[in-house]
Design a protein around this motif. Structure first.
Motif, mmCIF file in Angstrom:
data_model
loop_
_atom_site.group_PDB
_atom_site.id
_atom_site.type_symbol
_atom_site.label_atom_id
_atom_site.label_comp_id
_atom_site.label_asym_id
_atom_site.label_seq_id
_atom_site.Cartn_x
_atom_site.Cartn_y
_atom_site.Cartn_z
ATOM 1 N N ALA A 1 -3.428 1.762 5.146
ATOM 2 C CA ALA A 1 -4.673 1.875 5.904
ATOM 3 C C ALA A 1 -4.553 1.207 7.259
ATOM 4 N N GLN B 1 0.824 -1.207 0.000
ATOM 5 C CA GLN B 1 0.000 0.000 0.000
ATOM 6 C C GLN B 1 0.859 1.258 0.000
ATOM 7 N N TRP C 1 -8.008 6.432 1.585
ATOM 8 C CA TRP C 1 -7.387 5.249 1.005
ATOM 9 C C TRP C 1 -8.225 4.716 -0.149
#
Lengths: 1076, 448
Positions: free
Chosen positions: A866, A655, A839
């Motif tokens: 996140a 991420q 996000w």
């Protein structure tokens, strides 16, 4: 027979080597005036004074003063040694008097009852060249000569007349006047003591006269830097600073109260403008002189009061009467404007023009027009007085003179001020990144905080952007609301200034002006203002500065023709201009921009790759630092400077790529035509948006030599940028999707550079080729440039560059669910629409949460990962796939009371579109419509709001009989009464391990439910206890933040401040010679 | 000069590449999210249309678990006339098993709606009317627009629309009708509000008296609804679950043509332009000329398949049609006792056919509607047993019998069949074992 001539004592103050001392004494001993006595005062370190005086004037009295406290103090000392003289004749040690000077001056004094008499001063080596015939001054203490520099004496100044100032050198002063006025002020050791004394004399009603028949030659060794100023209180202080100080002192004590206030106020404003010009032009000496002078004035306020009191004792003339003796207006400002108009900015600032370039054999003469060329000899050639060899054509005269260029820039600046007039005071809507900032202290706290409320909460380190905001807030005295306004108003002009510096010395000034205006007129800036994207505006403002340094380091042709200076130790003056210093400046600039828009690092990579690729395709023979090493160094160092963000990124894993941006949906991607016009919004979408890119492309065809190398590089970078935008926008690079608007900034900058190069190419590259398509395309380019500026004018109409006055988020009704327990709002929408960063749920859909209301200052930055908040993302994805109808139930543990789906940031009104609309996919609202626990409260074309029927607060206590959680505590406090016998308290806060519940002062047991939510076990009792949830977290984030701050501070010290601040630690002030 | 040309070419090629690449459309949310393997966290089933015995559509809801895990259902029964009362209960269905819920035993009312939340996926449901075994599939979500044709308020017939609100949002809807007499948008049928988890029933006969062919359109202005149409003709009751979209083509795989049967296709045209409908009837080895009918704008028209001089009585015909305008259709098929009303089968990627009455199927076919051959996965399981899976290759436009393919001797009684293709090209149709054959269509459940 006894003479009735009044006694005159000539006081000669000598300092240092004084090479003209003998001549001075010889001229005094040769005076025809009989009653003349000679007193020589050796100030401090005068050499062999007695012997030298004895050799020329054996009857002179010599006194050696132990300390050099300045000319003024020496004169005062001399006056105290004398009794019974009618006049003092104060002389410098580098003058040469005609034999009848004293006679003539004394006669003039008696004849006119003057208190002060000054002779005609001529040059030491040329008696026909006038220096001073008395002086005058304005109300600001700026002395003005009565003669022009180098004026030849033809007797035109040979009338006795009153003047305001008798310049130092040779001055005849009546003894009683000198005593009444207490002599010179020792606070002004040198440079300005004459002005000060004369001002006080005028105030006291004394006449000051020039006796032009008396002629004195003056070498002016001190004023002309022939000798250093060595008086005690002047050490380490520049002449400019001394002059400014003393002028300020004179003004602060020479007027009545009211006029003193107004004069100082005007002077403050003018000095402020001069300071700004100095800062812009890099004239640090001037800037420090201005600041130093005001600081010195403030430090001597007691003396000022004493002087004012003494003035009142001797005051005869009123302020008006005194002002009538002076010249009107502000001399310095007038002189600046005149020189500016005639000779250019550099001359007006006092900076000498550049040395003429060496024309290499075989090279064409550069016909680029510049400041000096506007009024150069070629002007005479224009009138047919001379002949030119070779091509008879010359650059077009449009926009060639400095006056016209300055006028155009001033007009554009005024236009920008007009266009941003409403941004100063209007309410800033909640769009883009215009969420209201917290207070200065709270913003700093966010940087050091061990917990932040993003998502369901996170213990990740605070993002460095908070630290930079707090730092910036210091300069606005904590008025944080000013910062976003400043970004909206000044970001683009600052970027234009950077573009000017980028193009300096690479293209002509006319082309520079075009490049600046092109940068201002780019759609990127306007669209980002209209969308409230202050993070991208930071990039707009800083990108040209970063570009310049990168091009320097990479030795892009035209950018660094000479090697960097020799290395200087870190922290010493001059380190900044070394290669290491320039590299560090670049790193700090990149780090600052990346703190707000991390995609800036991608820009740096594109620039380096573009230069490398351009050099590979079309080698230019130059080589800078190895590009990959430079890129690695930049990334590594920026990562260190932004250590908290770096940590967050690594912890986020895959991420982590979302740090650079979140993928947009297919419908919100600009089309190829919009991309080529650098348009991502409403501005620039018309046909005129093609003009600047077209001009930039024309430059590629018509430019030659170094101009072609530059435009080839910028074109390569521009094309690379477009390809990166296209591939990442279509999700062909996975989760790596840098912010499209940041990438467009780079593309726009390249277009602006291309436009400037096109102008330069039109000036220089078309003359020796036959008429053809190049000339036609040049004509098209000129026309396009003219037309491209029209939208800039149109954009100023609203006074806020179409920034909306309200937002959808603010127009929503109260989102408070009622009751206690705290609540969160879940925001869904396209990444370019949401007013809070979040996000990725799916390309084109971003999710973010806010706690207890609308987005605020604690949700400005979101860590890339996140983390625990993935529970919300996963629940949304389940709903979108149709794999759940219980989304409300899944969101309830996070305390989410409402889901807001935004299609646009601004309410839509009928008529022309006023804001971009980027609706979420219909499948999103369809999926939400099908959720059993979500009730659609409001739906408009702009927004849909669903309330969560399963909401039970962030803090909740579970009813043991029904199993239904009930909100407890309040929205803004994690403490309050608990219901007896209800043993389970839940908190929608992550990480669970960071929170503890105290009941009645005793800690309670904790376990984790739903994989992330802390649940506390409260003892079953009839007592109505009060509970308090607190954060227990080792302040690792704070230490990390402190370390980061320390890094910035250390590097800042590297820019010469260690050297400057050394005296703080060693207590030793450096001498001027050491400092230089 | 060469490097100049090279650089210029590179720049121009780069710009051209940007333009070309931007012609590709970036993947949408739906494409991105559905591409990954799903694990259903919960699903929902909504059934409406059943009534009390007095209402004529008395029946039960049968839940079919096609997964290999037990599923827990939380069922909520709402009824019109129950003054807002609902009854919630929980049931568990074993793997590959069925479970029945009779709404009238749970709550007293006039018309019923059943909402079931399932702890996972793989569970389907259908409504079965007791007396004539008419079936209708339950829905997994509400809709915002709904069409159903073939309704009749002629003497001896009644048509009622039942709207159930499965969400917590207050829903509002309006009804439009298209009949042989033209368009109607009765004022009493506009802006009707349905409370959260509530239901409303509308009797078309109150507004459209003695109309034989009615096409109804329900537009949900706010929220979403589960809609079903009850058609009563004499003692025969049907539940028409309609469709959510209009179509310019369609297929009716099992249209009866036998003696003593009747089959009528009803076309409703909601557009402002007349529609010309072309019908192709495939029946055994017979060659039947293409039929054409015109449907006026904002109205409904019928095409009688049986009895028809052109179409011989020879079993079940495959009727396909194309239209110049987007229309919606229904099939009225029946015998002497009265007609069954069923919507045109939809095209999908996966379907489930489950025998909930124990009688088996008279016919069960799967048709490939695409122009290319496709592989179809067929999984058959008897009640309570794991499925056996085989693969069937269907050519373009080919129809295959599932009974023949699976070799089921008991006509798939007490069995569940799941068919799945890679893309939405399959039409599944089935009819019960009746005399005459083919008059009682069986509901097909959407398998995903």
């Amino acid at each position: 027979m006894d003479t009735r001539a009044p006694a005159v004592v000539a006081v000669v103050v000598t300092t240092g080597s004084a090479p003209g001392l003998e001549a001075t004494l010889a001229s005094l001993t040769a005076q025809s005036y009989e009653e003349l006595s000679l007193l020589v005062l050796a100030n401090g370190e005068a050499e062999n004074v007695q012997a030298r005086v004895a050799s020329v004037a054996p009857t002179a009295f010599v006194k050696i003063l132990e300390e050099n406290r300045g000319y003024a103090a020496a004169c005062n000392e001399g006056s105290l040694m004398v009794e019974g003289s009618a006049f003092f004749l104060f002389c410098h040690d580098d003058v040469r008097l005609d034999s009848d000077v004293v006679q003539l001056m004394v006669e003039a004094a008696f004849r006119t009852n003057a208190g002060v008499v000054t002779p005609k001063m001529v040059a030491y080596d040329d008696a026909m060249a006038l220096q001073h015939v008395g002086q005058t001054c304005d109300r600001f203490g700026v002395v003005r000569e009565r003669v022009e520099p180098g004026e030849i004496d033809h007797g035109q100044q040979d009338l006795e007349r009153d003047v305001f100032v008798a310049p130092g050198g040779v001055t005849l002063i009546r003894s009683d006047l000198f005593v009444t006025l207490r002599g010179y002020d020792p606070l002004i050791p040198i440079m300005g003591e004459d002005l000060d004394f004369c001002w006080r004399a005028q105030s006291a009603g004394a006449r000051i006269l020039v006796a032009p028949q008396a002629r004195v030659a003056h070498r002016e060794t001190v004023a002309k830097n022939g000798r250093p100023v060595t008086a005690l209180s002047t050490r380490g202080v520049s002449r400019q600073t001394l002059q400014r100080r003393h002028q300020l002192l004179v003004v602060a004590t020479g007027w009545g109260r009211g006029r003193t206030f107004t004069t100082l106020l005007f002077l403050f404003v003018m000095d402020g403008m001069e300071l700004l010009l100095g800062a812009i032009g890099g004239d640090l000496e001037r800037a420090s002189a201005i600041i130093g002078s005001w600081w010195w004035l403030f430090g001597n306020r007691r003396r000022i009061l004493e002087r004012r009191a003494r003035r009142r004792d001797v005051l005869v003339l009123s302020d008006d009467e005194l002002h009538r003796l002076q010249v009107g207006g502000a001399s310095r400002l007038q002189r600046f404007v005149v020189v500016l108009m005639r000779e250019g900015f550099d001359r007006a600032r006092g900076v000498l023009p550049h040395a003429p370039q060496v024309v290499e054999a075989g090279d064409e003469h550069d016909r680029g027009v510049g400041f000096a060329a506007a009024f150069a000899e070629e002007e005479e050639c224009d009138e047919g007085m001379g002949t030119l060899e070779g091509p008879s054509s010359r650059p077009a005269r449009i926009l060639t003179s400095f006056r016209s260029q300055l006028g155009l820039l001033v007009a554009v600046a005024l236009l920008w001020c007009l266009g941003s007039r409403n941004l100063v005071a209007m309410h800033l809507p909640l769009i883009g990144r215009l969420a209201p900032l917290d207070s200065w202290w709270t913003t700093w706290r966010h940087f050091f905080a061990s917990w932040s409320p993003n998502g369901v909460g996170t213990g990740d380190p605070g993002m460095p952007g908070y630290g930079l905001l707090g730092f910036a807030g210091t300069f606005v005295f904590g008025r944080m609301g000013i910062l976003p306004r400043m970004a909206l108003i000044f970001a683009v002009p600052l970027g234009a200034l950077g573009m000017s510096r980028l193009l300096k010395n690479r293209v002509s000034n006319r082309a520079r002006v075009v490049g600046v205006i092109a940068y201002l007129a780019l759609p990127t800036g306007f669209n980002m203002i209209a969308q409230g994207r202050v993070d991208v505006l930071v990039v707009v403002s800083g990108l040209p500065f970063v570009l310049r340094r990168l091009f320097d380091l990479l030795a892009v042709p035209g950018f660094r023709s000479s090697p960097y200076p020799e290395p200087v130790p870190f922290g010493h003056r001059g380190w900044r201009v070394t290669e290491a210093g320039q590299r560090m400046s670049l790193i700090m600039g990149l780090a600052t921009m990346s703190a707000f828009a991390p995609a800036t690092l991608v820009l740096a990579a594109i620039i380096i790759l573009g230069v490398t690729l351009s050099r590979w395709i079309a080698p230019d023979g130059s080589s800078g630092v190895p590009p990959w090493r430079l890129l690695g160094s930049l990334l590594f160092n920026v990562a260190i400077f932004l250590l908290p963000m770096t940590y967050d990124t690594f912890v986020a894993g895959r991420q982590g790529f979302s740090l650079f941006g979140i993928a947009r949906g297919a419908s919100s991607l600009p089309s190829w035509s919009h991309l080529l016009r650098a348009c991502d919004g409403l501005f620039g979408a018309g046909w005129w948006g093609w003009l600047l890119p077209a001009v930039s492309l024309i430059a590629l065809f018509i430019a030659r030599r170094e101009r072609w190398n530059l435009v080839a590089t910028t074109s390569t970078i521009a094309v690379l940028t477009l390809l990166v935008i296209t591939t990442t926008g279509h999700h062909w690079t996975g989760s790596f999707s840098p912010d499209l608007d940041v990438l467009l900034c780079l593309y726009g900058a390249m277009v602006a550079v291309g436009a400037a190069v096109a102008v330069s190419a039109i000036e220089l590259d078309l003359y020796d080729v036959g008429f053809g398509w190049r000339q036609l395309s040049a004509a098209v380019a000129v026309l396009a440039l003219l037309l491209a500026s029209i939208p800039l004018v149109v954009a100023t109409g609203s006074g806020r560059f179409d920034l909306p006055t309200t937002s959808v988020a603010e127009s929503l009704g109260p989102l408070h669910p009622g009751g206690n327990g705290g609540y969160r709002i879940l925001w869904l929408g396209d990444p370019s629409i949401l007013p809070v960063p979040g996000w990725l749920v799916a390309p084109g859909l971003e999710a973010a949460t806010t706690m207890n209301g609308l987005p605020g200052g604690n949700e400005l930055f979101t860590p890339p990962g996140a983390g625990t908040s993935s529970v919300i993302i996963n629940a949304l994805q389940l709903a979108l796939r149709g794999q759940t109808v219980s989304l409300g139930e899944l969101l309830a543990p996070a305390g989410i009371s409402a889901v807001v789906v935004l299609n646009t940031s601004t309410p839509q009104v009928s008529g022309p579109p006023t804001a971009i609309v980027r609706p979420v996919a219909t499948s999103v609202t369809t999926a939400l419509d099908q959720q059993t626990g979500l009730a659609l409260q409001l739906t408009t074309p702009s927004v849909s709001v669903y309330t969560n029927a399963n909401y039970s607060g962030i803090f909740r206590q579970v009813n043991p009989s029904s199993g239904v959680p009930v909100p407890v505590f309040s929205d803004f406090s994690a403490s309050g009464p608990l219901t007896p016998h209800w043993t389970k308290v839940q908190a929608g806060l992550a990480p669970a391990s960071a929170f503890a519940l105290d009941v009645g002062g005793q800690p309670t047991g904790r376990k984790v439910e739903s994989g992330w939510s802390p649940t506390f076990t409260v003892p079953s009792t009839t007592t109505k206890w009060s509970g308090h949830i607190s954060l227990h977290q080792f302040p690792l984030n704070g230490l990390l933040a402190l370390f980061t701050l320390g890094m910035w501070l250390i590097i800042w010290l590297g820019f010469g401040w260690i050297h400057r601040l050394e005296w703080l630690f060693t207590g030793r002030r450096r001498l001027p010679e050491e400092l230089s | 000069m060469n490097r100049r040309i090279l650089m210029t070419a590179v720049v121009l090629v780069g710009v051209a590449t940007t333009i070309v690449l931007n012609q590709w459309v970036a993947p949408s949310i739906e494409q991105t999210l559905t591409s990954s393997q799903p694990t259903t966290q919960s699903s929902a089933l909504y059934c409406t249309g059943l009534t009390s015995a007095k209402g004529g559509a008395f029946g039960e809801v049968v839940f079919v678990n096609t997964s290999d895990s037990a599923r827990t259902l939380s069922t909520t029964v709402a009824a019109l006339g129950a003054h807002g009362a609902t009854v919630t209960s929980t049931m568990t269905i074993s793997p590959y098993a069925q479970s029945v819920l009779v709404p009238t035993r749970v709550l007293a009312g006039v018309a019923y709606a059943v909402a079931a939340t399932v702890s996972g996926g793989g569970v389907y449901a259908q409504e079965v009317i007791g007396k004539n075994h008419a079936e209708a599939p339950c829905q997994s979500s509400g809709v915002t627009q709904w069409f159903a044709s073939g309704l009749s308020t002629a003497v001896g017939s009644s048509a009622r629309l039942t709207m159930f609100n499965p969400t917590a949002t207050n829903a509002v809807f309006g009804v439009k009708t298209y009949s042989s007499s033209g368009f109607a948008q009765p004022a009493p049928l506009q802006g009707i509000s349905v409370p959260p988890h509530g239901l409303v029933q509308v009797d078309l006969g109150h507004q459209l008296v003695n109309q034989a062919q009615i096409g109804a359109e329900v537009d949900v202005l706010r929220g979403s609804l589960v809609v079903a149409a009850d058609q009563l003709v004499g003692s025969m009751a049907s539940i028409n679950t309609g469709s959510t979209t209009l179509a310019t083509s369609g297929a009716l795989p099992l249209v009866p043509t036998n003696q003593n049967t009747n089959a009528t296709v009803v076309f409703s045209n909601p557009s402002s332009q007349p529609a010309q409908v072309t019908l192709d009837v495939a029946l055994g080895h017979f060659t039947i000329p293409t039929q054409t009918i015109d449907v006026a704008s904002f109205s409904s028209t019928t095409f009688v398949v049986t009895p028809n001089n052109v179409i011989p009585a020879a079993g079940e015909a495959h009727v396909s049609f194309t239209s110049t305008q987007a229309i919606f259709t229904a099939l009225r098929s029946g015998g002497p006792k009265g007609p069954y009303l069923s919507p045109t089968p939809m095209v999908g990627a996966a379907w489930t056919l489950s025998d909930t009455t124990g009688r088996g199927f008279g016919a069960a076919t799967v048709t490939n509607t695409s122009t290319r051959a496709t592989l179809v996965s067929v999984a058959v399981n008897a009640l309570g047993h794991s499925p056996t899976t085989s693969t069937l290759r269907l050519g373009a436009g080919q129809t295959a019998s599932l009974i023949s393919f699976t070799g089921s001797k008991n006509k798939l009684a007490h069995s569940t069949v799941q068919v799945r293709a890679n893309s939405a090209v399959l039409v599944l149709a089935a009819c019960a074992i009746t005399t005459p054959r083919g008059i009682e269509p069986q509901s097909v459940l959407n398998g995903g």
